[in-house]
Design a protein around this motif. Structure first.
Motif, PDB file in Angstrom:
ATOM      1  N   ASP A 229     -24.050 -21.317   6.659  1.00  0.00           N
ATOM      2  CA  ASP A 229     -24.308 -21.780   5.295  1.00  0.00           C
ATOM      3  C   ASP A 229     -24.863 -20.674   4.409  1.00  0.00           C
ATOM      4  OD1 ASP A 229     -24.461 -23.977   3.355  1.00  0.00           O
ATOM      5  OD2 ASP A 229     -26.637 -23.751   3.558  1.00  0.00           O
ATOM      6  N   LYS A 230     -25.550 -19.698   5.036  1.00  0.00           N
ATOM      7  CA  LYS A 230     -26.212 -18.633   4.267  1.00  0.00           C
ATOM      8  C   LYS A 230     -25.449 -17.314   4.270  1.00  0.00           C
ATOM      9  CE  LYS A 230     -30.782 -20.546   5.314  1.00  0.00           C
ATOM     10  NZ  LYS A 230     -32.057 -20.331   6.049  1.00  0.00           N
ATOM     11  N   THR A 231     -24.288 -17.307   4.902  1.00  0.00           N
ATOM     12  CA  THR A 231     -23.551 -16.056   5.062  1.00  0.00           C
ATOM     13  C   THR A 231     -22.303 -16.038   4.188  1.00  0.00           C
ATOM     14  OG1 THR A 231     -24.324 -15.902   7.338  1.00  0.00           O
ATOM     15  CG2 THR A 231     -22.438 -14.529   6.746  1.00  0.00           C
ATOM     16  N   PHE A 232     -22.128 -14.942   3.483  1.00  0.00           N
ATOM     17  CA  PHE A 232     -20.975 -14.806   2.588  1.00  0.00           C
ATOM     18  C   PHE A 232     -19.759 -14.262   3.328  1.00  0.00           C
ATOM     19  CE2 PHE A 232     -18.547 -12.445  -0.717  1.00  0.00           C
ATOM     20  CZ  PHE A 232     -18.184 -13.545  -1.485  1.00  0.00           C
ATOM     21  N   ILE A 233     -19.967 -13.221   4.133  1.00  0.00           N
ATOM     22  CA  ILE A 233     -18.870 -12.612   4.888  1.00  0.00           C
ATOM     23  C   ILE A 233     -18.974 -13.053   6.344  1.00  0.00           C
ATOM     24  CG2 ILE A 233     -17.824 -10.452   5.686  1.00  0.00           C
ATOM     25  CD1 ILE A 233     -18.888  -9.118   3.153  1.00  0.00           C
ATOM     26  N   THR A 234     -17.916 -13.637   6.860  1.00  0.00           N
ATOM     27  CA  THR A 234     -17.899 -14.090   8.253  1.00  0.00           C
ATOM     28  C   THR A 234     -16.779 -13.375   9.008  1.00  0.00           C
ATOM     29  OG1 THR A 234     -16.451 -15.955   7.661  1.00  0.00           O
ATOM     30  CG2 THR A 234     -18.826 -16.371   7.695  1.00  0.00           C
ATOM     31  N   PRO A 235     -16.892 -13.259  10.328  1.00  0.00           N
ATOM     32  CA  PRO A 235     -15.886 -12.499  11.088  1.00  0.00           C
ATOM     33  C   PRO A 235     -14.516 -13.149  11.109  1.00  0.00           C
ATOM     34  CG  PRO A 235     -17.447 -13.571  12.557  1.00  0.00           C
ATOM     35  CD  PRO A 235     -17.994 -13.722  11.182  1.00  0.00           C
ATOM     36  N   PHE A 236     -14.462 -14.464  10.957  1.00  0.00           N
ATOM     37  CA  PHE A 236     -13.193 -15.185  10.817  1.00  0.00           C
ATOM     38  C   PHE A 236     -13.466 -16.495  10.099  1.00  0.00           C
ATOM     39  CE2 PHE A 236     -14.635 -15.115  15.262  1.00  0.00           C
ATOM     40  CZ  PHE A 236     -15.058 -16.423  15.439  1.00  0.00           C
ATOM     41  N   ASP A 237     -12.465 -17.347   9.964  1.00  0.00           N
ATOM     42  CA  ASP A 237     -12.574 -18.540   9.121  1.00  0.00           C
ATOM     43  C   ASP A 237     -13.825 -19.364   9.423  1.00  0.00           C
ATOM     44  OD1 ASP A 237     -10.214 -17.844   7.974  1.00  0.00           O
ATOM     45  OD2 ASP A 237      -9.012 -19.437   8.882  1.00  0.00           O
ATOM     46  N   ARG A 238     -14.473 -19.814   8.374  1.00  0.00           N
ATOM     47  CA  ARG A 238     -15.685 -20.608   8.508  1.00  0.00           C
ATOM     48  C   ARG A 238     -15.430 -21.886   9.302  1.00  0.00           C
ATOM     49  NH1 ARG A 238     -19.017 -18.424   4.634  1.00  0.00           N
ATOM     50  NH2 ARG A 238     -20.448 -20.192   4.644  1.00  0.00           N
ATOM     51  N   GLU A 239     -14.269 -22.495   9.059  1.00  0.00           N
ATOM     52  CA  GLU A 239     -13.943 -23.733   9.765  1.00  0.00           C
ATOM     53  C   GLU A 239     -13.839 -23.496  11.271  1.00  0.00           C
ATOM     54  OE1 GLU A 239     -12.313 -22.498   7.192  1.00  0.00           O
ATOM     55  OE2 GLU A 239     -12.628 -23.960   5.570  1.00  0.00           O
ATOM     56  N   ASP A 240     -13.320 -22.340  11.649  1.00  0.00           N
ATOM     57  CA  ASP A 240     -13.188 -22.019  13.074  1.00  0.00           C
ATOM     58  C   ASP A 240     -14.549 -21.753  13.714  1.00  0.00           C
ATOM     59  OD1 ASP A 240     -10.420 -22.312  13.170  1.00  0.00           O
ATOM     60  OD2 ASP A 240     -10.073 -20.247  12.541  1.00  0.00           O
ATOM     61  N   ILE A 241     -15.443 -21.127  12.959  1.00  0.00           N
ATOM     62  CA  ILE A 241     -16.793 -20.894  13.467  1.00  0.00           C
ATOM     63  C   ILE A 241     -17.482 -22.233  13.738  1.00  0.00           C
ATOM     64  CG2 ILE A 241     -19.104 -20.067  12.829  1.00  0.00           C
ATOM     65  CD1 ILE A 241     -17.689 -17.778  11.312  1.00  0.00           C
ATOM     66  N   GLN A 242     -17.379 -23.129  12.765  1.00  0.00           N
ATOM     67  CA  GLN A 242     -17.995 -24.449  12.921  1.00  0.00           C
ATOM     68  C   GLN A 242     -17.370 -25.204  14.093  1.00  0.00           C
ATOM     69  OE1 GLN A 242     -17.859 -26.903   9.424  1.00  0.00           O
ATOM     70  NE2 GLN A 242     -18.837 -28.646  10.435  1.00  0.00           N
ATOM     71  N   ARG A 243     -16.047 -25.187  14.166  1.00  0.00           N
ATOM     72  CA  ARG A 243     -15.355 -25.924  15.229  1.00  0.00           C
ATOM     73  C   ARG A 243     -15.742 -25.392  16.605  1.00  0.00           C
ATOM     74  NH1 ARG A 243     -10.637 -24.943  13.599  1.00  0.00           N
ATOM     75  NH2 ARG A 243     -10.475 -26.798  12.280  1.00  0.00           N
ATOM     76  N   LEU A 244     -15.774 -24.084  16.745  1.00  0.00           N
ATOM     77  CA  LEU A 244     -16.058 -23.478  18.045  1.00  0.00           C
ATOM     78  C   LEU A 244     -17.460 -23.835  18.535  1.00  0.00           C
ATOM     79  CD1 LEU A 244     -15.202 -21.612  20.339  1.00  0.00           C
ATOM     80  CD2 LEU A 244     -15.929 -19.658  18.946  1.00  0.00           C
ATOM     81  N   ILE A 245     -18.458 -23.707  17.662  1.00  0.00           N
ATOM     82  CA  ILE A 245     -19.836 -23.962  18.100  1.00  0.00           C
ATOM     83  C   ILE A 245     -20.056 -25.444  18.384  1.00  0.00           C
ATOM     84  CG2 ILE A 245     -20.944 -24.310  15.842  1.00  0.00           C
ATOM     85  CD1 ILE A 245     -22.298 -22.076  18.682  1.00  0.00           C
ATOM     86  N   VAL A 246     -19.437 -26.303  17.579  1.00  0.00           N
ATOM     87  CA  VAL A 246     -19.607 -27.751  17.785  1.00  0.00           C
ATOM     88  C   VAL A 246     -18.919 -28.200  19.075  1.00  0.00           C
ATOM     89  CG1 VAL A 246     -18.973 -30.028  16.883  1.00  0.00           C
ATOM     90  CG2 VAL A 246     -19.975 -28.319  15.352  1.00  0.00           C
ATOM     91  N   GLU A 247     -17.756 -27.647  19.359  1.00  0.00           N
ATOM     92  CA  GLU A 247     -17.049 -28.039  20.589  1.00  0.00           C
ATOM     93  C   GLU A 247     -17.827 -27.626  21.840  1.00  0.00           C
ATOM     94  OE1 GLU A 247     -12.424 -28.010  18.927  1.00  0.00           O
ATOM     95  OE2 GLU A 247     -13.245 -26.229  19.925  1.00  0.00           O
TER      96      GLU A 247
END
Length: 207
Positions: A65-83
């Protein structure tokens, strides 16, 4: 206010922390089959891992939520950690039922499923560091293929376990308890495959 976190460190550290919690939870669940007399202590450990997993997930989502530049798509980051957190949640749910339902001893089917789950989580732990260099992910494909294979093994084992239960168990309440435990354990294995699919998708998008 947004902050820029180095692309190659923060999120990967959080992913790997989540994977470590997941692997430890799966190892503890497998330990139940080998040392069921210590089930209260082991299940308490799993409960602790569930809390740790939630904490890592919350930290990751807060960082996202606080990061502007992410290593790949934000949706994928969220999906990966939640799974990955979902795997721990399923392990916790299944383990708790062993005590709540007053299960005297684990079945060979459950022991086999916990071993499959342990192998799948370990492979995720090996695959995740490969995301640090998406241009050269190395042998990650081999890990993902093996996770898919383990999901098939888990699926077949679950079907066999339920069939054995219905064909030989004369107590319908006992059968209902065990089917629920089997199904939750199978969901944990299925979710490992979801993690593998998410990792595969990230690599395909970024190579």
């Amino acid at each position: 206010m947004f902050s820029v976190i180095p692309r190659d460190t923060k999120f990967f550290e959080l992913f790997e922390a989540s994977a470590t919690v997941m692997i430890r939870a799966a190892q503890a669940y497998a330990e139940l089959g080998r040392d069921y007399a210590r089930r209260e202590e082991i299940i308490q450990r799993i409960r602790g891992y569930e809390h740790e997993g939630d904490e890592v997930t919350h930290r990751t989502l807060d960082t996202l939520d606080k990061t502007f530049i992410t290593p790949f798509d934000r949706e994928d980051i969220q999906r990966l950690i939640v799974e990955m957190d979902d795997v721990v949640d399923e392990i916790d749910a299944a383990a708790k039922r062993l005590v709540l339902y007053r299960i005297d001893t684990p079945t060979p089917w459950l022991v086999k499923q916990t071993e499959v789950l342990g192998k799948a989580t370990a492979l995720i732990g090996q695959a995740l560091p490969k995301l640090r260099n998406l241009k050269k992910p190395g042998q990650v494909h081999e890990y993902l293929v093996e996770i898919h294979h383990l999901e098939n093994v888990g699926d077949d084992t679950n079907h066999a376990a339920v069939a054995d239960l219905y064909n030989h168990c004369k107590d319908p309440i006992y059968a209902m308890k065990w089917k629920e435990i089997y199904d939750i354990t199978e969901r944990a294995i299925d979710t490992c495959e979801d993690v593998a699919n998410t990792i595969e998708g990230i690599i395909l998008k970024n190579t």
